[in-house]
Design a protein around this motif. Structure first.
Motif, mmCIF file in Angstrom:
data_model
loop_
_atom_site.group_PDB
_atom_site.id
_atom_site.type_symbol
_atom_site.label_atom_id
_atom_site.label_comp_id
_atom_site.label_asym_id
_atom_site.label_seq_id
_atom_site.Cartn_x
_atom_site.Cartn_y
_atom_site.Cartn_z
ATOM 1 N N LEU A 134 0.823 -1.212 0.000
ATOM 2 C CA LEU A 134 0.000 0.000 0.000
ATOM 3 C C LEU A 134 0.854 1.258 0.000
ATOM 4 O O LEU A 134 0.535 2.236 -0.689
ATOM 5 N N GLU A 135 1.936 1.241 0.754
ATOM 6 C CA GLU A 135 2.791 2.427 0.851
ATOM 7 C C GLU A 135 3.345 2.820 -0.512
ATOM 8 O O GLU A 135 3.455 4.011 -0.837
ATOM 9 N N ALA A 136 3.676 1.833 -1.338
ATOM 10 C CA ALA A 136 4.251 2.128 -2.653
ATOM 11 C C ALA A 136 3.278 2.891 -3.541
ATOM 12 O O ALA A 136 3.690 3.622 -4.441
ATOM 13 N N PHE A 137 1.987 2.727 -3.276
ATOM 14 C CA PHE A 137 0.977 3.394 -4.100
ATOM 15 C C PHE A 137 0.302 4.533 -3.337
ATOM 16 O O PHE A 137 -0.897 4.757 -3.458
ATOM 17 N N ASP A 138 1.115 5.230 -2.547
ATOM 18 C CA ASP A 138 0.719 6.518 -1.961
ATOM 19 C C ASP A 138 -0.282 6.416 -0.818
ATOM 20 O O ASP A 138 -1.025 7.374 -0.567
ATOM 21 N N GLN A 139 -0.315 5.283 -0.122
ATOM 22 C CA GLN A 139 -1.094 5.286 1.113
ATOM 23 C C GLN A 139 -0.472 6.333 2.040
ATOM 24 O O GLN A 139 0.729 6.326 2.272
ATOM 25 N N PRO A 140 -1.265 7.265 2.573
ATOM 26 C CA PRO A 140 -0.665 8.385 3.297
ATOM 27 C C PRO A 140 -0.235 8.015 4.710
ATOM 28 O O PRO A 140 -0.788 7.100 5.338
ATOM 29 N N ALA A 141 0.769 8.727 5.188
ATOM 30 C CA ALA A 141 1.152 8.640 6.598
ATOM 31 C C ALA A 141 0.263 9.595 7.380
ATOM 32 O O ALA A 141 0.029 10.728 6.958
ATOM 33 N N MET A 142 -0.233 9.162 8.521
ATOM 34 C CA MET A 142 -1.140 9.985 9.313
ATOM 35 C C MET A 142 -0.344 10.853 10.283
ATOM 36 O O MET A 142 -0.071 10.462 11.411
ATOM 37 N N GLU A 143 0.027 12.029 9.810
ATOM 38 C CA GLU A 143 0.865 12.938 10.591
ATOM 39 C C GLU A 143 0.296 14.350 10.591
ATOM 40 O O GLU A 143 0.867 15.255 9.972
ATOM 41 N N PRO A 144 -0.776 14.683 11.285
ATOM 42 C CA PRO A 144 -1.609 13.712 12.003
ATOM 43 C C PRO A 144 -2.735 13.129 11.159
ATOM 44 O O PRO A 144 -3.340 12.142 11.535
ATOM 45 N N ASN A 145 -3.032 13.761 9.989
ATOM 46 C CA ASN A 145 -4.102 13.238 9.140
ATOM 47 C C ASN A 145 -3.759 13.506 7.680
ATOM 48 O O ASN A 145 -2.680 14.017 7.369
ATOM 49 N N CYS A 146 -4.663 13.137 6.798
ATOM 50 C CA CYS A 146 -4.435 13.341 5.360
ATOM 51 C C CYS A 146 -5.626 14.079 4.782
ATOM 52 O O CYS A 146 -6.745 13.549 4.773
ATOM 53 N N GLU A 147 -5.387 15.287 4.282
ATOM 54 C CA GLU A 147 -6.466 16.103 3.729
ATOM 55 C C GLU A 147 -6.780 15.696 2.291
ATOM 56 O O GLU A 147 -7.926 15.774 1.861
ATOM 57 N N ALA A 148 -5.769 15.307 1.540
ATOM 58 C CA ALA A 148 -5.949 14.852 0.157
ATOM 59 C C ALA A 148 -4.754 13.993 -0.217
ATOM 60 O O ALA A 148 -3.616 14.357 0.052
ATOM 61 N N ARG A 149 -5.003 12.863 -0.823
ATOM 62 C CA ARG A 149 -3.920 11.960 -1.192
ATOM 63 C C ARG A 149 -3.201 12.444 -2.451
ATOM 64 O O ARG A 149 -3.801 13.045 -3.333
ATOM 65 N N SER A 150 -1.926 12.147 -2.494
ATOM 66 C CA SER A 150 -1.161 12.404 -3.709
ATOM 67 C C SER A 150 -1.208 11.166 -4.595
ATOM 68 O O SER A 150 -1.525 10.069 -4.129
ATOM 69 N N ALA A 151 -0.912 11.338 -5.860
ATOM 70 C CA ALA A 151 -0.873 10.218 -6.803
ATOM 71 C C ALA A 151 0.431 10.316 -7.578
ATOM 72 O O ALA A 151 0.573 11.150 -8.464
#
Length: 863
Positions: free
Chosen positions: A765-782
């Motif tokens: 999942l990490e390889a395909f841009d699963q976000p790190a929660m620091e502290p949250n994710c407003e919008a995912r990158s691609a």
């Protein structure tokens, strides 16, 4: 040159989407609109907002700039070269030291403003308050205006309008000589809708039924079916968990302890969305579920909780998702506690307000009209539950789900097991004594009484002679731990008795806990503004409240204590204010995020920042229309299962039955030339699958997807290559993976149920841009990077699912290669292959069938 140099420069302010006066034909820069934002971002902290004016110069008003400070007037209107302010920023002397300098365009704009006479738009206020004064530009900013339902525009291509959404978009397209693209075909629509609403591809059976359905409402019924799917909550729950910052571990330090109870909040989110719980209720429960339950439950310490109270308390896990190091050793507790509060404010503000409120923790916000005092007014809302002076670490906040009946049953079970333990202890002592007597009888008779006395004496009271006597004759030192050496039959009998006691204890009702946020009744902390955000430098006391820029739009201050509640009621009042329907931000932020997940980009391209640095809405009237439709829906809802206000499923269907959603994604040269970024949505944007949908789709097409919902997360372990994979950690003494422990099919569950430990992101999942929660994710990158291709070729999970996919194709399509290729295409892409694709697929299979038998067999892996 015949005109000032500044007029020839392209003005690039740090406020995207706003057209400065200097860029308007024939207009000169003015202070409020063009200059103040630059000075606010770079100069106000030292020259206006600090405890002491640097150089006795205040640049918050034009007249105070002209008045100047210790060095005299800061500007000479009409003459930039005689203006100290201009020269200092031009020569990069200000801001001082290592602080970021003004850009050339900003310097040029200031020079141009001075050259043109240093004009203002209007008379300036007589005085500024402690927090400064908001300008008319700030008050009139689009995001702070009340939401109103705009008129639906009339368009020429009315035949392409299925919903009001289409009219708003088509009006903009027609103004550019464009229109919508043709509708996509049915296979494309079912695949698009299925991934959007469930995160999974349609099955071949679902595809066949939809293609065979020629009724005019076939597509509408498809959307209804997908919205009713239990997979809907899993897909859209993942979106909410991103902004909530969901994680199954505390983070903050390398220790990163696991949160065993966090999954209950994840399940609450999925269940709430599947039930189409109104979003206002959904938000209120997460911010203040503990303040919504019966007073008597709170006063009795959250014991004997009914189901509805459990649900509301679990919902407050939203405010327990931020990293929390306060339960770990070796951390600065004051800093860690303050960070938990700060992260919660960031999560709440970016999720529900769409503003970067956290930027005002140490000083007034550099760009948005958010004074530092506003930050601490928001902090005062949460501080009764996150009281840094009387902190409760994570374990101290757990609420037991044990009822009185559970405790009674557990006590009775323990008493029964204790009886078994007592019998075992008695029996054990009898066996030990029997063995001792046998071993004693083997000693010379003259030593027996001395040995008996030595053994009977307390260890600390034995004489040297007695200690030596027992050392010289070790066979008499019989104990519970060594009994098996003398009498295996007796040891086996004792073991059986211990197992019987363990079986009795196993019948106790398991005690489960809730990871909740609550207040201690009667304890109301005082909130201070921290000088420069330093908790060791408290200043004035602040009362709870919202953003002061919204004072004219939103209700007044939040009460410090609601006398009808045992708690302060601050969070409940705040939640009710956000969901009142009159708040200018909440509904806009929510519908914008839903739009983003359907179209790949929000109407506002910065979903967590509706402020001055955020992007402006591409279709502001449509955004307001959707926001009004969410909180005050029209009389003919397109989704009958979701009548009423704040219904998310209704909003989904409203978007998805539109022409803009149904149109093809194919590019057209004319449209690309007029709208190269597709901001006007004349075609459906092409979107990448998110990490979880990619993994879940692999499991689905391979036929291995486990549909089990809810419950404790699937564990993650480190494999021999240092990758994090699904599995139970089982390392040997050399810290290498031991035998695989079966998971009973749980390894095939959806990605949302896999342990989300901050320090152990699942590698696939990490390889395909699963976000790190620091502290949250407003919008995912691609991203598109080489490791993604390498993972798809070499990853053990991918290879295994590819093999299972091939086995499924062989099993279901038979031995004909052309039928195999066709079936594989339907499973993977939800369509039949073209003739060229089918021919290429058959040729590829034949080529591989010739290739592999000629290759040497792979060496088996070493254990």
């Amino acid at each position: 040159m015949n005109r000032p140099a500044w007029l020839s420069l392209t003005i690039l302010l740090a406020l995207p989407g706003r057209v400065p006066a200097a860029e308007q034909p024939g207009a000169s820069p003015v202070y409020e609109q063009d200059i103040r934002p630059i000075l606010k971002a770079n100069c106000f902290p030292c020259h206006g907002e600090g405890d002491k004016l640097s150089g006795n110069l205040d640049v918050r008003l034009r007249r105070s700039i002209v008045q100047g400070g210790k060095s005299g007037p800061a500007i000479a209107p009409g003459n930039p070269e005689e203006s100290l302010l201009y020269r200092r920023v031009r020569d990069a002397e200000m801001p001082p030291g290592d602080k970021k300098k003004l850009s050339p365009s900003e310097v040029a704009l200031i020079g141009g403003w001075i050259s043109a006479g240093a004009a203002t738009l209007r008379p300036e206020p007589e005085a500024l308050g402690d927090d400064g004064a908001f300008t008319e530009e700030e008050r009139r900013f689009w995001a702070f205006q009340p939401i109103a339902r705009p008129e639906v525009p009339r368009v020429r291509g009315a035949d392409r309008v299925r919903t009001a959404i289409d009219a708003f978009l088509l009006a903009r397209l027609e103004a550019q000589g464009l229109t919508f693209s043709p509708d996509a075909d049915k296979p494309t629509l079912i695949r698009r809708a299925s991934f959007d609403l469930t995160g999974l591809p349609p099955t071949p059976e679902e595809l066949s039924l939809f293609l065979a359905d020629d009724a005019p409402d076939a597509y509408d019924r498809l959307i209804d079916r997908l919205l009713a799917s239990p997979h809907y909550g899993e897909r859209w729950g993942r979106h909410w968990l991103d902004v909530a910052g969901y994680a199954d571990s505390e983070g903050y330090s390398n220790e990163d302890p696991v949160r065993k109870e966090a999954y209950k909040y994840r399940d609450y989110v999925i269940r709430s969305l599947n039930a189409d719980k109104p979003l206002d209720q959904f938000i209120q429960e997460q911010l203040a579920g503990d303040e919504m339950i019966d007073r008597a439950i709170v006063e009795r310490g959250y014991q004997n909780l009914p189901a509805d109270a459990v649900e509301k308390l679990v919902a407050t896990g939203f405010l327990r998702m931020a990293p929390d190091g306060t339960g770990s050793g070796g951390v600065d507790q004051k800093l860690a506690r303050n960070q938990v509060v700060a992260d919660n404010i960031k999560i709440v503000s970016t999720t529900l307000l769409g503003l970067t409120v956290g930027c005002a923790q140490c000083h007034n916000h550099r760009y948005d009209p958010i004074p530092q005092a506003d930050y601490y007014r928001l902090r005062a809302i949460f501080e009764p539950a996150l009281d840094a002076a009387n902190w409760r670490p994570p374990q101290a906040r757990l609420i037991s789900l044990y009822s009185d009946a559970d405790r009674t049953q557990a006590a009775a079970t323990e008493a029964e097991a204790a009886k078994q333990d007592a019998e075992r202890t008695k029996k054990q002592q009898e066996f030990i004594e029997q063995v001792f007597e046998r071993e004693l009888a083997k000693l010379p008779e003259e030593l027996r009484e001395s040995v008996r006395a030595a053994r009977a004496a307390a260890v600390a009271q034995r004489t040297p002679e007695q200690a030596k006597l027992l050392t010289d004759h070790p066979s008499v030192n019989v104990s519970a731990g060594s009994l098996y050496l003398y009498d295996q039959k007796a040891a086996d009998e004792l073991k059986q008795m211990a197992e019987a006691a363990a079986k009795i204890r196993a019948t106790k009702p398991p005690e489960e806990f809730i990871r909740a946020l609550t207040e201690v009744p009667g304890r109301v902390p005082v909130t201070h503004l921290f000088h420069r955000g330093d908790p060791d430098q408290p200043k004035q006391v602040v009362a709870p409240g919202g953003l002061s820029i919204l004072a004219a739009v939103v209700l007044g201050p939040i009460a410090e204590k609601n006398d009808r509640l045992p708690t302060t009621g601050r969070r409940l009042a705040f939640a009710q204010r956000l969901t009142s329907g009159s708040h200018p931000l909440t509904a806009r932020v929510l519908v914008n995020r839903v739009w983003m997940h359907h179209f790949g980009r929000g109407i506002v391209g910065t979903p967590g920042d509706f402020g001055f640095l955020g992007e402006r809405p591409t279709h502001p009237e449509l955004l307001d229309w959707l926001a009004m439709e969410l909180v005050n829906p029209s009389h003919t809802p397109p989704y009958e299962g979701g009548k009423g206000a704040w219904r998310l499923k209704r909003l989904h269907k409203l978007l998805m039955i539109s022409t803009v959603y149904r149109q093809s994604a194919r590019r057209a040269p004319t449209q690309d030339a007029a709208d190269p970024d597709n901001r006007l949505l004349g075609r459906m944007p092409v979107r990448r699958l998110e990490a979880e949908s990619l993994r879940d789709a692999m499991l689905a097409v391979s036929g291995k997807l486990n549909g089990k919902m809810f419950g404790a997360p699937v564990p993650v372990m480190e494999d021999e290559f240092g990758q994090f994979v699904v599995g139970i950690e089982n390392k040997n003494g050399e810290n290498r993976p031991g035998p695989v422990i079966p998971l009973g099919g749980d390894e095939f569950r959806r990605s949302i149920y896999v342990l989300a430990r901050r320090s152990r992101p699942l590698s696939v999942l990490e390889a395909f841009d699963q976000p790190a929660m620091e502290p949250n994710c407003e919008a995912r990158s691609a991203s598109t990077v080489a490791p993604q291709s390498l993972l798809l070729m070499n990853n053990e999970f991918v290879i295994t699912q590819a093999r299972r996919f091939a086995e499924r194709v062989l099993r279901e399509a038979g031995n004909d290669p052309r039928q195999q290729v066709a079936h594989a295409w339907r499973l993977a892409f939800d369509r039949d292959p073209s003739a060229a694709e089918a021919d290429g697929g058959v040729a590829f299979v034949a080529e591989q069938a010739d290739h592999f038998p000629a290759q040497p067999a792979a060496e088996p892996k070493k254990a």
